[in-house]
Structures are given as C-alpha cells and as structure tokens.
Motif scaffolding. Sequence first.
Motif, PDB file in Angstrom:
ATOM      1  N   GLY A  37       1.103  -1.055   0.313  1.00 60.33           N
ATOM      2  CA  GLY A  37       0.005   0.054   0.265  1.00 60.33           C
ATOM      3  C   GLY A  37       0.783   1.319   0.259  1.00 60.33           C
ATOM      4  O   GLY A  37       0.061   2.707  -0.458  1.00 60.33           O
ATOM      5  N   TYR A  38       2.433   0.692   0.299  1.00 61.99           N
ATOM      6  CA  TYR A  38       3.074   1.985   0.104  1.00 61.99           C
ATOM      7  C   TYR A  38       3.897   2.363  -1.185  1.00 61.99           C
ATOM      8  O   TYR A  38       4.155   1.277  -0.903  1.00 61.99           O
ATOM      9  CB  TYR A  38       3.618   2.242   1.598  1.00 61.99           C
ATOM     10  CG  TYR A  38       3.468   2.636   2.837  1.00 61.99           C
ATOM     11  CD1 TYR A  38       3.541   4.050   3.196  1.00 61.99           C
ATOM     12  CD2 TYR A  38       2.549   2.092   3.301  1.00 61.99           C
ATOM     13  CE1 TYR A  38       3.062   4.320   4.693  1.00 61.99           C
ATOM     14  CE2 TYR A  38       2.241   1.939   4.672  1.00 61.99           C
ATOM     15  CZ  TYR A  38       2.113   3.344   5.029  1.00 61.99           C
ATOM     16  OH  TYR A  38       1.261   3.826   5.977  1.00 61.99           O
ATOM     17  N   ALA A  39       4.231   3.598  -1.366  1.00 58.11           N
ATOM     18  CA  ALA A  39       4.574   3.526  -3.138  1.00 58.11           C
ATOM     19  C   ALA A  39       6.384   4.391  -3.007  1.00 58.11           C
ATOM     20  O   ALA A  39       6.121   5.540  -2.087  1.00 58.11           O
ATOM     21  CB  ALA A  39       4.386   4.753  -4.064  1.00 58.11           C
ATOM     22  N   TYR A  40       7.334   3.429  -2.975  1.00 59.26           N
ATOM     23  CA  TYR A  40       8.550   3.620  -2.459  1.00 59.26           C
ATOM     24  C   TYR A  40       9.581   4.139  -3.585  1.00 59.26           C
ATOM     25  O   TYR A  40       8.879   3.937  -4.384  1.00 59.26           O
ATOM     26  CB  TYR A  40       9.692   3.094  -1.298  1.00 59.26           C
ATOM     27  CG  TYR A  40       8.879   2.090  -0.324  1.00 59.26           C
ATOM     28  CD1 TYR A  40       9.517   3.141   1.061  1.00 59.26           C
ATOM     29  CD2 TYR A  40       7.877   1.411  -0.178  1.00 59.26           C
ATOM     30  CE1 TYR A  40       8.815   2.496   1.926  1.00 59.26           C
ATOM     31  CE2 TYR A  40       7.596   1.073   1.223  1.00 59.26           C
ATOM     32  CZ  TYR A  40       8.356   1.702   1.884  1.00 59.26           C
ATOM     33  OH  TYR A  40       7.329   1.532   3.962  1.00 59.26           O
ATOM     34  N   GLY A  54      10.353   3.562  -9.129  1.00 61.95           N
ATOM     35  CA  GLY A  54       9.502   3.443  -7.996  1.00 61.95           C
ATOM     36  C   GLY A  54       8.750   1.670  -8.088  1.00 61.95           C
ATOM     37  O   GLY A  54       9.564   1.563  -8.997  1.00 61.95           O
ATOM     38  N   VAL A  55       8.171   1.969  -6.630  1.00 56.28           N
ATOM     39  CA  VAL A  55       8.414   0.142  -6.220  1.00 56.28           C
ATOM     40  C   VAL A  55       7.137   1.039  -5.690  1.00 56.28           C
ATOM     41  O   VAL A  55       7.097   0.989  -4.932  1.00 56.28           O
ATOM     42  CB  VAL A  55       9.123  -0.619  -5.688  1.00 56.28           C
ATOM     43  CG1 VAL A  55       9.563  -0.483  -4.590  1.00 56.28           C
ATOM     44  CG2 VAL A  55       8.642  -2.174  -6.277  1.00 56.28           C
ATOM     45  N   TRP A  66       6.948  -2.097 -10.244  1.00 55.88           N
ATOM     46  CA  TRP A  66       8.408  -1.171 -10.633  1.00 55.88           C
ATOM     47  C   TRP A  66       8.332   0.468 -12.020  1.00 55.88           C
ATOM     48  O   TRP A  66       7.470   0.075 -12.793  1.00 55.88           O
ATOM     49  CB  TRP A  66       9.344  -1.756 -11.218  1.00 55.88           C
ATOM     50  CG  TRP A  66       9.831  -2.643  -9.847  1.00 55.88           C
ATOM     51  CD1 TRP A  66       9.544  -3.848  -9.426  1.00 55.88           C
ATOM     52  CD2 TRP A  66      10.608  -2.464  -8.742  1.00 55.88           C
ATOM     53  NE1 TRP A  66       9.373  -4.495  -8.066  1.00 55.88           N
ATOM     54  CE2 TRP A  66      10.362  -3.871  -7.909  1.00 55.88           C
ATOM     55  CE3 TRP A  66      11.757  -1.898  -8.569  1.00 55.88           C
ATOM     56  CZ2 TRP A  66      11.206  -4.063  -7.209  1.00 55.88           C
ATOM     57  CZ3 TRP A  66      12.233  -1.880  -7.442  1.00 55.88           C
ATOM     58  CH2 TRP A  66      11.763  -3.281  -7.325  1.00 55.88           C
ATOM     59  N   THR A  67       8.206   1.322 -11.709  1.00 61.48           N
ATOM     60  CA  THR A  67       8.048   2.185 -12.702  1.00 61.48           C
ATOM     61  C   THR A  67       9.252   3.006 -12.666  1.00 61.48           C
ATOM     62  O   THR A  67      10.262   3.151 -11.163  1.00 61.48           O
ATOM     63  CB  THR A  67       6.298   3.265 -12.307  1.00 61.48           C
ATOM     64  OG1 THR A  67       6.761   4.054 -11.012  1.00 61.48           O
ATOM     65  CG2 THR A  67       5.625   2.835 -12.274  1.00 61.48           C
ATOM     66  N   LEU A  68       9.532   3.669 -13.539  1.00 56.29           N
ATOM     67  CA  LEU A  68      10.676   5.126 -13.944  1.00 56.29           C
ATOM     68  C   LEU A  68       9.521   5.975 -14.739  1.00 56.29           C
ATOM     69  O   LEU A  68       9.451   5.601 -15.723  1.00 56.29           O
ATOM     70  CB  LEU A  68      11.968   4.255 -14.877  1.00 56.29           C
ATOM     71  CG  LEU A  68      12.748   4.954 -15.000  1.00 56.29           C
ATOM     72  CD1 LEU A  68      13.756   5.374 -13.262  1.00 56.29           C
ATOM     73  CD2 LEU A  68      14.040   4.972 -15.856  1.00 56.29           C
TER      74      LEU A  68
END
Length: 481
Positions: A37-40, A54-55, A66-68
């Motif tokens: 539930g948290y986006a790091y 981000g993950v 995962w995102t860039l």
Amino acid sequence: MLQDRRQAKEKRRELQPNPPTMDQVGELFKDAMKEPGYAYELPFGATNRFYALGVYRDANSPACTWTLHRWENESSTLIWTLATNDQRVISQQLASDFKNWNESTKTDIPPANLQTAMPLPTTKLYSAGDLRRTPFSNLMRLISTDRMTGILELNRQEESAAVYFFEGTPVHAELGKTAGDSAILELVGWTHGDYRFKITPATKERSVTKHLDLLMMEGAYLQDQVQELGKKNVSPFTILNQAKPGISEEEFREIAANKAGISRTLQKKFYDLADGKRKINDIADRLQLSRAEWVPLVHNMLKCELLAPPERKYDTTEEVLATIDWSVVANVERSLVRPDTGAYGYPALLYLLEMEYNRSSRYGKPFSFLILEIGIKKPDSAQLTPLPQQAARELVNLITRLKRKPDILGHYQNAGFALLLPETDSLLAKRFASRLIEVLLGGPALEAVAFSVGVAGCPHDSQDLPGLIRACVQSRQKFGF
C-alpha cells in the motif's frame, strides 16, 4: 510520484547523484514487501532534472509494480512500468537504460546538465534488443503481461518475422511463407537475432488460434525434437530412406501410431515420397508442410524406424574426434531415473538441486523449487499413502507435459515429488504452481486423493538450501485433506 498509484501513500528517499545500485533496488523491494500500500521512490540526478525509480505492492497482489519516471521542472513522464519480484530484472534494466551514466560523469559536464548528455531510457524491456539477452518466450510473456497492442519485429541474418498483438494476445504471426501458430512455434527456437516492438493499431488479420502458454510449451517441444534430429545428422537438406519398403497400409498405420496426434495419413504421404532421392525440404514443399509440421512427423517416423537416418561417413581424424555418441547420455540418465515412474530418484534430485544452487550463487541466476506432496488419504490420519505405481506414472507423464525441458522432476522423500525450475523467479514459479493445481483439481476425486503444493525461489525467498526447503513447506496450499 507514482502517478498510476494515486491512492498509495508515498515515501520518497533523498535525491542522490547516481542511479540505484543493486543493493538499493533490493532495499526498495524489501520495503515494498513489508508495507503493501506504500509507494517507495528513489530519485537520482540533479535538483530540477532527475529520474525516480518507484516500487509499489498492492495488499492483494504478490507481485510488485516498478516504475521509472523522468522529472523536469516538476513535470513527470512515465518511462516504463514492470511487474516483477525479480530484483535482477530491475537492476539489469537500469544498467541498460543508463549505461552511459558513468561516462557522462567523467566529463566536465556540470551535474545540473547531466541529463541533457544522456539518451532517454528505453520505454520497455522489449522495445528493442538482442534475443541472446532476452529469449523469445520471455519477450512474448512480457508483452502479454503489459497487454500491449502492436508488432514485434524480429530479424535473423536473412530471415525476418513479425508477431502482431492485441492487448497482449498474439493474434497474427508471419515467418517467411509460414503464418499463424506454426510461425510462433518456429520462433521459439530463435536463440539469436534482433527484435523491436512497435506500438501500432491492431491488425485485422487473425491466424493465431492457440493460447500463448500452449504455444510456448509446444514450441519448446518442437525445439527438443529439432535437437534430437540434429544429433542424428538430420536437417532440412537430408535425404532419408524408407526403412521398411513394401510395408502394407495396415502395418504402417499400426507402427506410425503416436500419442502426439500426428496424422498417420500425412506420415504415409511423406513416407511414400522418401525415395532416397528427395531432400526433406523438397518433400515438405510438395506437401505444403511448415517446419513446425514436418519436424514432429519426421521425428516420429525415425523413432518408429519407418525412416532411416543417413549414414555418416568420416573422412578425417578430426571429424571422428568431433563426433559424439549421444546414446551414452541416455544411459547416464537411465541410471538416475526410477524405472517405475520415469522421474529422477530422490538422491539424484538432491544432487541436481545442489548443483543448481552452486550455479545460482556463482552467476547470480535465480531458480525455484516446487514440492508436491500427493497420495491416498488414510482414515483418521494426516499422513498420506503413496500413489499406486500406475497412478504415479500417469502423474509423472502429466507433469512432464506441463513443464519445460530444462525443468527437473524427481521424487521427494516418500510420498512426494519435486520440481527444480532453473532460471525461474518466484513469480513465474507460482504461476506454474497455479496451473499444476488447476490440472490436479480436474483429475482424481479428492475423496480419495489429497495433495499440497509449495513453491519458493532462491535468492528471493531464501539465501540457502535449507531455508529454501523451509519456505517451500511453509508456503504449501493443501487440497483434499
């Protein structure tokens, strides 16, 4: 920020000058797994122009997303999105995207202008590349997972091919004169060449009829048969002879029978044309057979000794030295396999597991292990009685059809089996486990048979073999108990 996760609580780390290391990717992954539930996010670059890795993991999903993003003057652009729990995939993607980063920092370019000296990262792992780095089957599954619509173009020497997708599903394929399912089956065997994926409107052509997983499995079987033909010195340019000239139609049909469902009528037509003068590809052209069609046909007739492979004549000592008698490999395998079931014995399985662990530790390749406990339920007891020999044999045949050729199936302790899945992360292994459970649930009635399936991966679930086995046991799903 992670724009596709607007409901997530965001935790952004401090800006750093360089792309994340493998250890930092691992830390992000651990945080996301601990706190769904948290986006790091981990930003890197300069103050006004930077990238952010981000993950995020949803509480109802086992996989991380995962995102860039690329940020410039508080405006962001999504570069790519990947759903995986394999940290190495992310590290490799970053290394590919930012391979010129270190070279840029060695110049006199000020940090604030660093990004202008860098090319924009590739949009996806499958946007362009080499099949030696990303196998064809992996490309297909990545495109399917992202539900992309477009064309995957492939080139190898003078050959070219194209696979058309609609929302992640292959709908049309072309490889020379071959189209549809047969084209994809042949492409599974491409181990080198270039590829490029283009986002385009959907094509109206519809030639692919089978599900992607089935195509990948059949394609793997086809390549196994190609390799076996190669060991017998059989190629498209080989001239084969009839091993049983003058055989009657009834005798032919009986000998040519096979479990793969290859047409005996088509085999007979091919057999009649194998007159010791025509090459295999000439016969295939006359019968309008693609490579995916004639390979299993020839493989079966050679196995049934209806056709005879060419005799190999050696002219030099070097040719003799370079020739291998592959029958010795079969002899070794037979010594490790239990004759009653056809699966590897328990000691052989443990030996191969240890070898795979050593290879994984040395080269950083993931692998997974699956434990299947299955047997007849005892009245008033939690213990299972081993399956009867015939049922165990049928189970081994069933799993053999589901697994890939490199996967190793063996007996595990007294009433169980296990699968060693090389170069397979936990996510893909769990997908295989789900398919296996689905098939088993459609089999014998659970009033008599019970089973449990547990799967774990290394290094994702454990860093050592004892921990891997414990993770397998702890993750078991039970049915029929």
